[in-house]
Write a protein that holds these residues in place. Structure first.
Motif, PDB file in Angstrom:
ATOM      1  N   THR A  59       0.853  -1.293  -0.100  1.00 40.45           N
ATOM      2  CA  THR A  59       0.133  -0.035  -0.044  1.00 40.45           C
ATOM      3  C   THR A  59       0.790   1.159   0.053  1.00 40.45           C
ATOM      4  O   THR A  59       1.947   1.344   0.562  1.00 40.45           O
ATOM      5  CB  THR A  59      -0.881  -0.059   1.382  1.00 40.45           C
ATOM      6  N   ILE A  60       0.486   2.143  -0.632  1.00 43.05           N
ATOM      7  CA  ILE A  60       1.105   3.827  -0.666  1.00 43.05           C
ATOM      8  C   ILE A  60       0.155   4.654  -0.336  1.00 43.05           C
ATOM      9  O   ILE A  60      -1.117   4.667  -0.947  1.00 43.05           O
ATOM     10  CB  ILE A  60       1.901   4.023  -2.077  1.00 43.05           C
ATOM     11  N   PHE A  61       0.561   5.565   0.415  1.00 40.25           N
ATOM     12  CA  PHE A  61      -0.357   6.415   0.836  1.00 40.25           C
ATOM     13  C   PHE A  61       0.082   7.840   0.167  1.00 40.25           C
ATOM     14  O   PHE A  61       1.334   8.317   0.104  1.00 40.25           O
ATOM     15  CB  PHE A  61      -0.399   6.446   2.369  1.00 40.25           C
ATOM     16  N   TYR A  62      -0.911   8.494   0.123  1.00 37.28           N
ATOM     17  CA  TYR A  62      -0.656  10.117  -0.426  1.00 37.28           C
ATOM     18  C   TYR A  62      -1.790  10.917   0.058  1.00 37.28           C
ATOM     19  O   TYR A  62      -2.879  10.570   0.707  1.00 37.28           O
ATOM     20  CB  TYR A  62      -0.701  10.033  -1.863  1.00 37.28           C
ATOM     21  N   LEU A  63      -1.428  12.373  -0.165  1.00 36.16           N
ATOM     22  CA  LEU A  63      -2.178  13.596   0.457  1.00 36.16           C
ATOM     23  C   LEU A  63      -2.795  14.273  -0.821  1.00 36.16           C
ATOM     24  O   LEU A  63      -2.156  14.386  -1.924  1.00 36.16           O
ATOM     25  CB  LEU A  63      -1.468  14.514   1.145  1.00 36.16           C
ATOM     26  N   LEU A  64      -4.210  14.239  -0.912  1.00 32.36           N
ATOM     27  CA  LEU A  64      -4.881  15.091  -1.878  1.00 32.36           C
ATOM     28  C   LEU A  64      -5.423  16.238  -1.157  1.00 32.36           C
ATOM     29  O   LEU A  64      -5.969  16.501  -0.356  1.00 32.36           O
ATOM     30  CB  LEU A  64      -6.074  14.106  -2.377  1.00 32.36           C
ATOM     31  N   ARG A  65      -4.930  17.358  -1.950  1.00 32.41           N
ATOM     32  CA  ARG A  65      -5.145  18.758  -1.422  1.00 32.41           C
ATOM     33  C   ARG A  65      -5.904  19.676  -2.428  1.00 32.41           C
ATOM     34  O   ARG A  65      -5.455  19.698  -3.408  1.00 32.41           O
ATOM     35  CB  ARG A  65      -3.711  19.739  -0.862  1.00 32.41           C
ATOM     36  N   ASP A  66      -7.250  20.217  -1.991  1.00 29.79           N
ATOM     37  CA  ASP A  66      -7.868  21.230  -2.667  1.00 29.79           C
ATOM     38  C   ASP A  66      -7.451  22.579  -2.121  1.00 29.79           C
ATOM     39  O   ASP A  66      -7.715  22.932  -1.244  1.00 29.79           O
ATOM     40  CB  ASP A  66      -9.246  20.888  -2.550  1.00 29.79           C
ATOM     41  N   THR A  74      -6.508  12.109   2.803  1.00 37.17           N
ATOM     42  CA  THR A  74      -5.706  11.083   2.721  1.00 37.17           C
ATOM     43  C   THR A  74      -6.194   9.896   1.516  1.00 37.17           C
ATOM     44  O   THR A  74      -7.276   9.528   1.790  1.00 37.17           O
ATOM     45  CB  THR A  74      -5.208  10.497   3.921  1.00 37.17           C
ATOM     46  N   GLY A  75      -5.228   9.495   0.527  1.00 34.87           N
ATOM     47  CA  GLY A  75      -5.678   8.432  -0.270  1.00 34.87           C
ATOM     48  C   GLY A  75      -4.756   7.349  -0.197  1.00 34.87           C
ATOM     49  O   GLY A  75      -3.782   7.405   0.357  1.00 34.87           O
ATOM     50  N   MET A  76      -4.989   6.134  -0.743  1.00 32.91           N
ATOM     51  CA  MET A  76      -4.067   5.080  -0.572  1.00 32.91           C
ATOM     52  C   MET A  76      -4.190   4.346  -1.961  1.00 32.91           C
ATOM     53  O   MET A  76      -5.264   4.368  -2.587  1.00 32.91           O
ATOM     54  CB  MET A  76      -4.165   4.293   0.441  1.00 32.91           C
ATOM     55  N   ILE A  77      -3.163   3.855  -2.239  1.00 33.65           N
ATOM     56  CA  ILE A  77      -2.868   2.925  -3.587  1.00 33.65           C
ATOM     57  C   ILE A  77      -2.555   1.641  -2.916  1.00 33.65           C
ATOM     58  O   ILE A  77      -1.705   1.276  -2.402  1.00 33.65           O
ATOM     59  CB  ILE A  77      -1.844   3.297  -4.377  1.00 33.65           C
ATOM     60  N   ILE A  78      -3.545   0.797  -3.395  1.00 32.86           N
ATOM     61  CA  ILE A  78      -3.540  -0.669  -2.950  1.00 32.86           C
ATOM     62  C   ILE A  78      -2.871  -1.431  -4.243  1.00 32.86           C
ATOM     63  O   ILE A  78      -3.668  -1.651  -5.392  1.00 32.86           O
ATOM     64  CB  ILE A  78      -4.745  -1.408  -2.433  1.00 32.86           C
TER      65      ILE A  78
END
Length: 386
Positions: A59-66, A74-78
């Motif tokens: 899993t990879i986590f990332y931050l989505l910012r408006d 926070t989003g994640m890629i599985i």
């Protein structure tokens, strides 16, 4: 879903809901425990390269910012990670050696030694090995096929276009791979291929016995046993790969005439090589059980006639800790050997040293290319005209 040991791109915004009229940015959340390399290619683009020995899911986590709303989430890629296609370990005896599809042996693509002996120790006696060919033509031009440390972009994966020996495009997906196979798989196939319940291993089904005619490859590539002797590889009719050893890893490379050659004054050769790294499990013989074998079939696919041709290998021997090593040659046995400079191999760095009484590593040429008959030359340097 992606393959280990290959870089893939993930477009994370495709799976997010956001206002497209707003200013959006994405940021990786580092140190998330991912077993591999992650790099950010700009807003919404992530490059992912899982390690060859990593887990089958991650899993990879990332931050989505408006930026318009000054809001974030926070989003994640599985990731579903399939076994590597472009590399494999030979590990049937006391050696664990990595083979890369580009012919760069015993090192992963991140600069780590991958020639472990004894297996499970984390220690290594080799850093890399690759094929090396040099020659001249009738005009005295110097030619070379060599790609030290896989950094020169002069050797490519897959077979060579036989019409002009030019690399017109990157090798198609199906050729950027190795073929990792065991004698046990072949033996089982030989005696069960006709049974309805039999599931053929992928490596037998897709053994590269023949080239792709649409890409002007040579018809015959990897060796196989043609049971019905019709000249076609048909595993569904009982044909099977021909290998040496208890396990073998096969790889195909070429040096096209339009390759960039980084060695001053040398020209690419238009050669194709088929390599097979293999080993025997022989616990009753410590020499065989700690040895691996490398077989090359090299063909000149060009119209050039080469003279004074030499085939060899580029080898970087590192006995554990690599700053205290020496090398020598035993000419009568056609052997290059590496050894530690003293009786204690330091443990500084990676891979670790062997400590007291470190081993030596030998590379022996068992079979030379055949010379032309009656060429009037002392090819083996024994003072007798062959």
């Amino acid at each position: 879903t992606l393959y280990a040991n290959e870089k893939s791109v993930v477009y994370v915004l495709l799976n997010d809901v956001y206002d497209t009229t707003h200013s959006i940015s994405t940021f990786p959340i580092m140190n998330s425990g991912f077993s591999g390399i992650v790099s950010w290619g700009g807003t919404g683009v992530v490059y992912v390269e899982p390690y060859i020995s990593g887990p089958s899911s991650d899993t990879i986590f990332y931050l989505l910012r408006d930026m318009t709303l000054v809001a974030k989430d926070t989003g994640m890629i599985i990731l579903n990670i399939l076994p590597a296609r472009n590399a494999a370990f030979l590990q049937s005896n006391d050696v664990k050696a990595l083979v890369n599809a580009n012919g760069y042996l015993f090192t992963d693509m991140y600069g780590n030694a991958a020639f472990e002996i004894p297996i499970g120790s984390g220690k290594s006696t080799m850093y890399t090995t690759s094929l090396m060919v040099g020659s001249r033509d009738t005009s005295g031009n110097t030619y070379m096929m060599l790609d030290r440390y896989a950094g020169d972009s002069s050797i490519f994966v897959g077979p060579l276009d036989t019409t002009d020996c030019i690399n017109d495009q990157p090798a198609p997906f199906e050729w950027n791979r190795v073929w990792n196979i065991s004698a046990a798989e072949i033996e089982y196939h030989r005696f069960h291929w006709w049974e309805p319940s039999y599931t053929m291993p992928e490596v037998i089904a897709n053994w590269p016995a023949h080239g792709d005619s649409s890409l002007n490859h040579a018809r015959n590539l990897a060796p196989f046993v043609d049971v019905n002797q019709n000249g076609r590889y048909e595993p569904l009719s009982g044909d099977y790969p021909f290998i040496k050893g208890d396990q073998a890893v096969l790889f195909i490379n070429h040096n096209p005439l339009n390759a960039l050659n980084f060695y001053s004054g040398t020209i690419p050769m238009g050669l194709q090589s088929i390599g097979m790294l293999y080993a025997y499990k022989c616990e009753n013989d410590s020499l065989i059980n700690s040895s691996i074998f490398l077989d090359y079939t090299v063909k000149n696919m060009s119209q050039n006639t080469y003279h004074n041709a030499y085939l060899g290998i580029f080898a970087d021997i590192d006995i554990g800790y690599f700053w205290d090593d020496y090398q020598g040659t035993f000419v009568d046995l056609q052997t290059l050997y590496g050894y530690n400079g003293d009786a204690f191999d330091d443990s500084t760095g990676s891979p670790p040293g062997y400590g007291n009484n470190p081993p030596a590593q030998g590379i022996t040429v068992l079979k030379n290319p055949l010379a032309d008959p009656y060429d009037g030359v002392d090819n083996n340097f024994n003072t007798i005209i062959d």
